[in-house]
Every structure is written in structure tokens, then in C-alpha cells.
Design a protein around this motif. Structure first.
Motif, mmCIF file in Angstrom:
data_model
loop_
_atom_site.group_PDB
_atom_site.id
_atom_site.type_symbol
_atom_site.label_atom_id
_atom_site.label_comp_id
_atom_site.label_asym_id
_atom_site.label_seq_id
_atom_site.Cartn_x
_atom_site.Cartn_y
_atom_site.Cartn_z
ATOM 1 N N LEU A 186 19.368 68.452 11.698
ATOM 2 C CA LEU A 186 20.165 68.419 12.920
ATOM 3 C C LEU A 186 19.272 68.696 14.120
ATOM 4 O O LEU A 186 18.177 69.249 13.991
ATOM 5 N N VAL B 226 22.384 72.908 16.272
ATOM 6 C CA VAL B 226 23.823 73.094 16.443
ATOM 7 C C VAL B 226 24.147 74.581 16.419
ATOM 8 O O VAL B 226 23.661 75.311 15.553
ATOM 9 N N ARG C 8 21.151 77.940 16.694
ATOM 10 C CA ARG C 8 20.428 76.657 16.739
ATOM 11 C C ARG C 8 20.042 76.249 15.323
ATOM 12 O O ARG C 8 18.891 76.339 14.923
#
Length: 250
Positions: free
Chosen positions: A48, A51, A122
Motif C-alpha cells: 500500500l 494507509v 502509515r
């Protein structure tokens, strides 16, 4: 997190691939194949961009070829390196009914371990780790959907007891009252009410009318072993019992 092509195999064992033959959302799912060896779990990683998962739950749709072949499914959230929050997706593998898509919601109460210092604000790596059961055969698990949900401000605890044992009346009722828990649900087996070791009809009535318990019912046998006629008969017995004894909400 729904594109199965974005996931990659990160373990030395097992395999992952997109599967268009079965899916819960969209047109395909991620098929994970295990090794049958609990010392060689299969891991699938999703990268990712970063997030924030500090205040959320995780929503998954899963399907097991045979839940008995799987010891555990772990969801790991982290970044570079091995730092991660490790969550137990299915503490009871029977949650994953064999051959059926099942929705599983995972929250921080399912925490298995914290490795290092994961930065949950994160998250750049999500890992699904499937650990085979001991003495199992290679098997498949499908991931149809994975997303985050906002954490609830508050929750509800629901307490239930199976089979209508008289310990609900003699033991559980008093213990719960001592802790300020007013009521629960007793799921009774219709044709065993009043038998030795089971609550009587009068005790069930007292539990409901005096103590505020819900009285419901469940099957007397494993429904998956019955044909359609057997299932209909089982539910007719349950329905008749509940209505005749004044428990329509059950």
C-alpha cells in the motif's frame, strides 16, 4: 485492496493466484494454496502507499475448501521489515464454513502479537498468513474482499447458552446477576425440554417472565446432515415449540 493481481507470494511455500471461478465481490478472488505443513505457512502480501489504520476494524470475506485443514489465519499490518501488528482472523476455524463465503470482522480484540514498533498511521504492507493444521493435506483458501471499517464508539455484548441445560437456571443466572448482567439468551432443544439435566417449561417461563431472558431454539442435529425434507421438519418442530410456549421472538 480488492485486486487479487496486486497480491504476491511472500513465503517460500504455497502459492497464490487470481481465481475467476469463485468470488464474493467483483469478478475474481485471491486463491491461496497451503502446503499441509504447519511449519511452512503460506503468506500473501499487498503493498500500500501508506494507509492510516490506527482506528479501524478489518472486514474480510473468506472461503475455505476445508476449514479443518487450516490451523490459523493471521492478518499482519506493518511496513518495511518485520515490525507489524498481528491479528487472529478466525480464532475458531469453524467460522469458515467449508465451501461457503463467510464474512469476518476483525478488531483490536483479536490482537495476537505486536512485533517491534509498527506504524499503524502509515501501513504500507498487509500480509495474510495461512498456517496449515497438523497432519493436514494441502488445501485452498479464497479471499474475496478486504477493507477497513471505522471503529465503533461502543459495542454490545450478547451472552448466550446452548442446549437448555438446567445450569442456565441453577448457576449462570445467579453468577450473571452478581456481576450486574441482567439477562442472556438460552437456546434450547425443543424435544429435550424437561428431561434430566435440562430446564423445564416452568423454568424457561420464569427465566423469560421474571428475569428477562430471551428463549430461543436451535436444531437437535447438524443441519448439514439433513436433506430438504429433514430441514423442513426440524424447523417446523422448532417453530411449533416456540409458538406453543409463547416465545414468538425466538
Amino acid at each position: 485492496m480488492q485486486d487479487p493481481r496486486a497480491w504476491r507470494l511472500s513465503s517460500e511455500a504455497g502459492s497464490v493466484r487470481p481465481d475467476t471461478s469463485t468470488y464474493s465481490h467483483g469478478t475474481q478472488s485471491l486463491e491461496i494454496t497451503t502446503t499441509g505443513d504447519p511449519d511452512r505457512p503460506t503468506c500473501a502480501d499487498l503493498t500500500l502507499s501508506g494507509v492510516d489504520m490506527t482506528d479501524c476494524q478489518w472486514d474480510l470475506w473468506l472461503r475455505a475448501e476445508d476449514y479443518r485443514q487450516v490451523a490459523s489465519i493471521l492478518l499482519e499490518l506493518g511496513g518495511e521489515g518485520e515490525d507489524c501488528l498481528r491479528l487472529d482472523v478466525a480464532p475458531d476455524m469453524r467460522t469458515l464454513r467449508t465451501g461457503t463465503w463467510c464474512r469476518v470482522t476483525v478488531n483490536r480484540a483479536a490482537e495476537r502479537a505486536v512485533v517491534g514498533r509498527p506504524q499503524l498511521n502509515r501501513v504500507t504492507r498487509v500480509r495474510l498468513k495461512v498456517v496449515p493444521a497438523s497432519d493436514s493435506a494441502p488445501s485452498r483458501l479464497w479471499v474475496g474482499y478486504l477493507a477497513t471499517l471505522p471503529s465503533a464508539d461502543s459495542g454490545i455484548v450478547s451472552i448466550s447458552f446452548d442446549d437448555g441445560y438446567d445450569s442456565d437456571y441453577k448457576t449462570a443466572l445467579g453468577i450473571m446477576q452478581g456481576y450486574g448482567i441482567p439477562a442472556a439468551t438460552s437456546y434450547v432443544i425443543a424435544d429435550k425440554v424437561g428431561l434430566p439435566g435440562r430446564m423445564s417449561a416452568d423454568q424457561l417461563a420464569e427465566m423469560r417472565e421474571v428475569h428477562g431472558w430471551d428463549i430461543a431454539a436451535h436444531a437437535s442435529t447438524d443441519l448439514t446432515t439433513l436433506d430438504e425434507a429433514g430441514v423442513r421438519k426440524e424447523f417446523e418442530t422448532i417453530r411449533s415449540f416456540l409458538l406453543e410456549h409463547g416465545y414468538p421472538e425466538g
